[in-house]
Design an enzyme around this catalytic site. Structure first.
Site, PDB file in Angstrom:
ATOM      1  N   GLU A 197       0.819  -1.212   0.000  1.00  0.00           N
ATOM      2  CA  GLU A 197       0.000   0.000   0.000  1.00  0.00           C
ATOM      3  C   GLU A 197       0.862   1.275   0.000  1.00  0.00           C
ATOM      4  O   GLU A 197       0.461   2.304   0.542  1.00  0.00           O
ATOM      5  CB  GLU A 197      -0.968  -0.029   1.177  1.00  0.00           C
ATOM      6  CG  GLU A 197      -1.986  -1.164   1.018  1.00  0.00           C
ATOM      7  CD  GLU A 197      -3.014  -1.250   2.113  1.00  0.00           C
ATOM      8  OE1 GLU A 197      -4.198  -1.464   1.798  1.00  0.00           O
ATOM      9  OE2 GLU A 197      -2.642  -1.126   3.297  1.00  0.00           O
ATOM     10  N   TYR A 255     -10.618  17.333  22.015  1.00  0.00           N
ATOM     11  CA  TYR A 255      -9.388  16.629  21.628  1.00  0.00           C
ATOM     12  C   TYR A 255      -9.495  16.049  20.224  1.00  0.00           C
ATOM     13  O   TYR A 255      -8.524  16.030  19.470  1.00  0.00           O
ATOM     14  CB  TYR A 255      -9.071  15.549  22.671  1.00  0.00           C
ATOM     15  CG  TYR A 255      -9.168  16.124  24.060  1.00  0.00           C
ATOM     16  CD1 TYR A 255      -8.192  17.004  24.529  1.00  0.00           C
ATOM     17  CD2 TYR A 255     -10.276  15.859  24.862  1.00  0.00           C
ATOM     18  CE1 TYR A 255      -8.308  17.590  25.784  1.00  0.00           C
ATOM     19  CE2 TYR A 255     -10.401  16.443  26.113  1.00  0.00           C
ATOM     20  CZ  TYR A 255      -9.410  17.307  26.566  1.00  0.00           C
ATOM     21  OH  TYR A 255      -9.537  17.900  27.793  1.00  0.00           O
TER      22      TYR A 255
END
Length: 210
Positions: free
Chosen positions: A73, A119
């Site tokens: 990949e 976050y």
């Protein structure tokens, strides 16, 4: 940080991700940008058992020049790193909760995980594009990932898993961890009418920390 230190760091962080269940078997791959090319986890390697000396090295043109054969990949990492010149590393995982979101979300969605926490917004940002399904290893997904990554730190491959970038390897890993925890939280709260951050609160976070 020099190449030797980056190899050690890649192996250490890969083992940490593996030990905590962010990848299983030989799933997932990681890349790091160097001054003279790229480091990448080898094909069919386990993130929990990486040998720093055998991590693949690629030239600036992405040709293999050292170490074991790189992940099949490579194109996925090339798509992100060429789209985001500020990115120094890419982490691709098959982490459970983010992959689950990728099985539920529709390709083309840009916010499959709501802004539940500051976050998530600070790490991932406003956009998390969902890329349509491609067979693993199918290089045809490169152009879709490249276009989506121009405006997003992370993308979600439908029925596959997340691809996350960061300024450094440590940053990319931290973002992948935050994405997985945010996906878990989103699934836990699914259908419960959870309160999300407002657009103004998201803007404030991105203006301050983005």
């Amino acid at each position: 940080m020099d190449e030797v230190a980056l190899r050690e760091q890649l192996a250490m962080l890969g083992a940490s991700l593996f030990q905590r269940g962010y990848s299983v078997g030989t799933a997932g791959n990681i890349s790091v940008r160097l001054d003279d090319g790229y480091l990448m986890t080898p094909t069919n390697s386990c993130l929990g058992r990486l040998d720093p000396a055998r991590i693949s090295k690629l030239a600036p043109d992405w040709s293999h020049i050292g170490g074991d054969k790189p992940s099949k990949e490579v194109f996925m990492h090339r798509a992100v790193l060429t789209a985001r010149p500020d990115a120094g590393a890419v982490v691709h995982l098959h982490s459970t909760y983010a992959t689950a979101i990728g099985c539920l979300a529709e390709p083309g969605e840009t916010a499959p995980i709501p802004p539940l926490t500051p976050y998530f917004v600070m790490r991932v940002g406003r956009s998390l594009p969902v890329i349509r399904y491609y067979r693993p290893g199918d290089a045809a997904m490169e152009s879709d990932i490249h276009e989506a990554a121009k405006g997003a730190k992370a993308v979600l491959l439908a029925n596959h898993g997340p691809v996350v970038s960061g300024k450094t390897l440590v940053d990319a890993v931290a973002t992948a961890e935050e994405l997985e925890e945010s996906a878990r939280l989103a699934l836990l709260l699914r259908g419960a009418g959870a309160r999300t951050l407002t657009p103004a609160q998201v803007d404030d976070l991105l203006d301050t920390f983005g």
